[in-house]
Write a protein that holds these residues in place. Structure first.
Motif, PDB file in Angstrom:
ATOM      1  N   LEU A  37       0.833  -1.201   0.000  1.00 41.44           N
ATOM      2  CA  LEU A  37       0.000   0.000   0.000  1.00 41.44           C
ATOM      3  C   LEU A  37       0.872   1.258   0.000  1.00 41.44           C
ATOM      4  N   ARG A  38       1.906   1.286   0.827  1.00 42.75           N
ATOM      5  CA  ARG A  38       2.777   2.464   0.943  1.00 42.75           C
ATOM      6  C   ARG A  38       3.583   2.691  -0.341  1.00 42.75           C
ATOM      7  N   GLN A  39       3.950   1.639  -1.014  1.00 48.69           N
ATOM      8  CA  GLN A  39       4.738   1.770  -2.244  1.00 48.69           C
ATOM      9  C   GLN A  39       3.893   2.206  -3.439  1.00 48.69           C
ATOM     10  N   GLU A  40       2.598   1.894  -3.397  1.00 51.03           N
ATOM     11  CA  GLU A  40       1.705   2.241  -4.501  1.00 51.03           C
ATOM     12  C   GLU A  40       1.087   3.629  -4.350  1.00 51.03           C
ATOM     13  N   GLY A  41       0.963   4.112  -3.100  1.00 55.35           N
ATOM     14  CA  GLY A  41       0.214   5.330  -2.858  1.00 55.35           C
ATOM     15  C   GLY A  41      -1.263   4.992  -2.731  1.00 55.35           C
ATOM     16  N   CYS A  42      -2.037   5.897  -2.110  1.00 57.93           N
ATOM     17  CA  CYS A  42      -3.423   5.533  -1.815  1.00 57.93           C
ATOM     18  C   CYS A  42      -4.282   6.778  -1.599  1.00 57.93           C
ATOM     19  N   HIS A  43      -5.543   6.652  -1.959  1.00 61.26           N
ATOM     20  CA  HIS A  43      -6.529   7.672  -1.611  1.00 61.26           C
ATOM     21  C   HIS A  43      -7.139   7.310  -0.258  1.00 61.26           C
ATOM     22  N   CYS A  44      -7.015   8.216   0.691  1.00 65.25           N
ATOM     23  CA  CYS A  44      -7.617   8.031   2.008  1.00 65.25           C
ATOM     24  C   CYS A  44      -8.727   9.065   2.154  1.00 65.25           C
ATOM     25  N   GLY A  45      -9.967   8.611   1.978  1.00 63.80           N
ATOM     26  CA  GLY A  45     -11.066   9.558   1.951  1.00 63.80           C
ATOM     27  C   GLY A  45     -10.952  10.417   0.698  1.00 63.80           C
ATOM     28  N   GLY A  46     -10.952  11.725   0.849  1.00 67.05           N
ATOM     29  CA  GLY A  46     -10.842  12.622  -0.305  1.00 67.05           C
ATOM     30  C   GLY A  46      -9.431  13.081  -0.582  1.00 67.05           C
ATOM     31  N   SER A  47      -8.438  12.556   0.118  1.00 65.50           N
ATOM     32  CA  SER A  47      -7.049  13.002  -0.047  1.00 65.50           C
ATOM     33  C   SER A  47      -6.187  11.891  -0.625  1.00 65.50           C
ATOM     34  N   TYR A  48      -5.260  12.290  -1.510  1.00 66.20           N
ATOM     35  CA  TYR A  48      -4.325  11.327  -2.077  1.00 66.20           C
ATOM     36  C   TYR A  48      -2.997  11.393  -1.334  1.00 66.20           C
ATOM     37  N   PHE A  49      -2.485  10.217  -0.977  1.00 62.79           N
ATOM     38  CA  PHE A  49      -1.190  10.124  -0.305  1.00 62.79           C
ATOM     39  C   PHE A  49      -0.218   9.429  -1.254  1.00 62.79           C
ATOM     40  N   PRO A  50       0.865  10.105  -1.630  1.00 65.89           N
ATOM     41  CA  PRO A  50       1.833   9.515  -2.563  1.00 65.89           C
ATOM     42  C   PRO A  50       2.622   8.388  -1.902  1.00 65.89           C
ATOM     43  N   PRO A  51       3.353   7.618  -2.702  1.00 62.61           N
ATOM     44  CA  PRO A  51       4.162   6.531  -2.140  1.00 62.61           C
ATOM     45  C   PRO A  51       5.150   7.015  -1.088  1.00 62.61           C
ATOM     46  N   VAL A  52       5.364   6.185  -0.084  1.00 63.20           N
ATOM     47  CA  VAL A  52       6.305   6.500   0.996  1.00 63.20           C
ATOM     48  C   VAL A  52       7.200   5.287   1.246  1.00 63.20           C
ATOM     49  N   GLU A  53       8.212   5.486   2.082  1.00 66.53           N
ATOM     50  CA  GLU A  53       9.157   4.421   2.378  1.00 66.53           C
ATOM     51  C   GLU A  53       8.485   3.255   3.110  1.00 66.53           C
ATOM     52  N   PRO A  54       8.969   2.037   2.888  1.00 69.25           N
ATOM     53  CA  PRO A  54       8.394   0.877   3.588  1.00 69.25           C
ATOM     54  C   PRO A  54       8.701   0.921   5.083  1.00 69.25           C
ATOM     55  N   VAL A  55       7.919   0.171   5.853  1.00 71.77           N
ATOM     56  CA  VAL A  55       8.123   0.076   7.301  1.00 71.77           C
ATOM     57  C   VAL A  55       8.772  -1.265   7.636  1.00 71.77           C
ATOM     58  N   GLU A  56       9.246  -1.391   8.857  1.00 68.06           N
ATOM     59  CA  GLU A  56       9.840  -2.639   9.336  1.00 68.06           C
ATOM     60  C   GLU A  56       8.943  -3.271  10.396  1.00 68.06           C
ATOM     61  N   TRP A  57       9.070  -4.570  10.540  1.00 63.69           N
ATOM     62  CA  TRP A  57       8.308  -5.304  11.548  1.00 63.69           C
ATOM     63  C   TRP A  57       9.054  -5.293  12.871  1.00 63.69           C
ATOM     64  N   ASP A  58       8.318  -5.063  13.965  1.00 64.39           N
ATOM     65  CA  ASP A  58       8.903  -5.043  15.303  1.00 64.39           C
ATOM     66  C   ASP A  58       8.217  -6.116  16.145  1.00 64.39           C
ATOM     67  N   SER A  59       8.950  -7.169  16.500  1.00 64.53           N
ATOM     68  CA  SER A  59       8.370  -8.295  17.241  1.00 64.53           C
ATOM     69  C   SER A  59       7.915  -7.903  18.637  1.00 64.53           C
ATOM     70  N   THR A  60       8.622  -6.953  19.262  1.00 61.06           N
ATOM     71  CA  THR A  60       8.237  -6.517  20.607  1.00 61.06           C
ATOM     72  C   THR A  60       6.887  -5.822  20.577  1.00 61.06           C
ATOM     73  N   ILE A  61       6.669  -4.984  19.554  1.00 63.17           N
ATOM     74  CA  ILE A  61       5.364  -4.339  19.385  1.00 63.17           C
ATOM     75  C   ILE A  61       4.293  -5.403  19.156  1.00 63.17           C
ATOM     76  N   ALA A  62       4.624  -6.398  18.338  1.00 71.04           N
ATOM     77  CA  ALA A  62       3.650  -7.447  18.016  1.00 71.04           C
ATOM     78  C   ALA A  62       3.228  -8.223  19.268  1.00 71.04           C
ATOM     79  N   ILE A  63       4.178  -8.519  20.151  1.00 65.24           N
ATOM     80  CA  ILE A  63       3.852  -9.259  21.372  1.00 65.24           C
ATOM     81  C   ILE A  63       2.959  -8.418  22.275  1.00 65.24           C
ATOM     82  N   SER A  64       3.287  -7.122  22.395  1.00 64.32           N
ATOM     83  CA  SER A  64       2.441  -6.225  23.191  1.00 64.32           C
ATOM     84  C   SER A  64       1.029  -6.165  22.624  1.00 64.32           C
ATOM     85  N   THR A  65       0.932  -6.141  21.295  1.00 64.20           N
ATOM     86  CA  THR A  65      -0.379  -6.086  20.630  1.00 64.20           C
ATOM     87  C   THR A  65      -1.130  -7.398  20.799  1.00 64.20           C
TER      88      THR A  65
END
Length: 336
Positions: A221-249
């Motif tokens: 999604l971040r690499q393609e860009g996306c319309h969120c409601g009435g606004s367009y968001f251009p492509p952005v850098e990818p994110v990384e996975w954080d296992s500590t966040i995942a365990i908390s979640t």
């Protein structure tokens, strides 16, 4: 007058005798031995079952001791890309049974299996007939069920939980050996938090599959860009996975599942507080949640179609994510 007086003394004597007998009976009822027996008969839960097993793809979540049942809560995760999981009802050769370790000739037969579920979605509410029920499975699929036996006698201290008569030594069977049969006064019954920790540790082996899917969907999604409601968001850098966040979640979604809640705040703790307790420091954190989907693609699409959650997914300052699910509960935390 004499006659009346005599009758009066007879009544008094009779009353005195009755009171004495009543007090004696009461004393018997509150005898410490009887009290202990009543306490030991009370229902309770063992949140920290002690046992041995052949493989690491199944566990006992807990053991319920009700008035007339002993219930093993069994959890299994499939390691096969394609396969089947089979449950055997009472009377089947491969049905589960309990064997008394001290007296191997004493066995306790299966009464029924309840709430057979895949990813916590019930597929068969009850299996109490002689039949084998087969379910298709895939890698990472989580199966749970409740295996019911009679309430075990107090002289039974250790049992083997065996899938099939004569299958004690078969390592490909779902056997739990040397299961400690506890009593209500046991100091090692544990708590609900202990059970959650046990499930968290166990499901880490499958959370990797889920993590890869979450990360792929987010970065696509971040690499393609996306319309969120009435606004367009251009492509952005990818994110990384954080296992500590995942365990908390994962702790959050399990707590929501147990309490049937619908909030990011559990026990009065916000997203930021939960992250802080897990040792995660961040300037800002978002949390996307969903309560009604059974597939990861459905949950992610719901976030994409909801403008505030979509904007979080496309925020260029977000660097790390962690996500988890439990039944219909989904959560993704995004941090700077």
């Amino acid at each position: 007058m004499k006659s009346h007086s005599k009758n009066l003394w007879v009544c008094i004597l009779s009353l005195f005798t009755t009171l004495c007998l009543s007090n004696h009976t009461f004393a018997q009822n509150v005898n410490p031995a009887n009290t202990k027996k009543l306490v030991l008969d009370k229902p309770f839960v063992d949140y920290k079952p002690v046992y041995k097993k052949w493989q690491n793809n199944y566990i006992l979540d807990k053991i319920d001791y009700t008035k007339d049942r002993t219930i093993f809560h069994f959890r299994y995760v499939s390691h096969y890309e394609q396969g089947t999981a089979t449950y055997y009802g009472p009377g089947e050769d491969l049905a589960w049974f309990l064997k008394n370790d001290e007296n191997p000739s004493e066995v306790f037969e299966l009464i029924e299996i309840k709430n057979i579920a895949v990813h916590d979605i019930i597929k068969r509410p009850i299996l109490n007939t002689k039949e084998a029920v087969v379910f298709e499975t895939e890698e990472g699929a989580v199966f749970t069920c409740e295996v019911h036996f009679e309430r075990l006698p107090k002289d039974v201290k250790v049992v083997d939980f065996i899938e099939g008569i004569g299958a004690e030594e078969k390592t490909n069977h779902f056997n739990c050996l040397d299961v400690e049969v506890k009593t209500i006064d046991n100091e090692n019954l544990g708590s609900l938090d202990d059970m959650i920790d046990n499930i968290l540790d166990f499901e880490q082996q499958i959370d990797g599959v889920l993590a890869e899917k979450f990360l792929d969907l987010t970065n696509e999604l971040r690499q393609e860009g996306c319309h969120c409601g009435g606004s367009y968001f251009p492509p952005v850098e990818p994110v990384e996975w954080d296992s500590t966040i995942a365990i908390s979640t994962k702790r959050l979604v399990i707590a929501l599942w147990l309490k049937e809640g619908m909030t990011t705040d559990i026990d009065g703790k916000s997203t930021q507080q939960r992250l802080s307790e897990a040792g995660i420091k961040t300037e800002r954190a978002y949390e996307n949640m969903s309560y009604s989907f059974t597939e990861i693609e459905q949950a992610f699409r719901g976030w994409k179609l909801t403008p505030p959650q979509c904007k979080r997914l496309m925020d260029a300052q977000v660097k790390r994510i962690g996500a988890a699910r439990k039944e219909r509960y989904w959560s993704m935390v995004l941090i700077y």
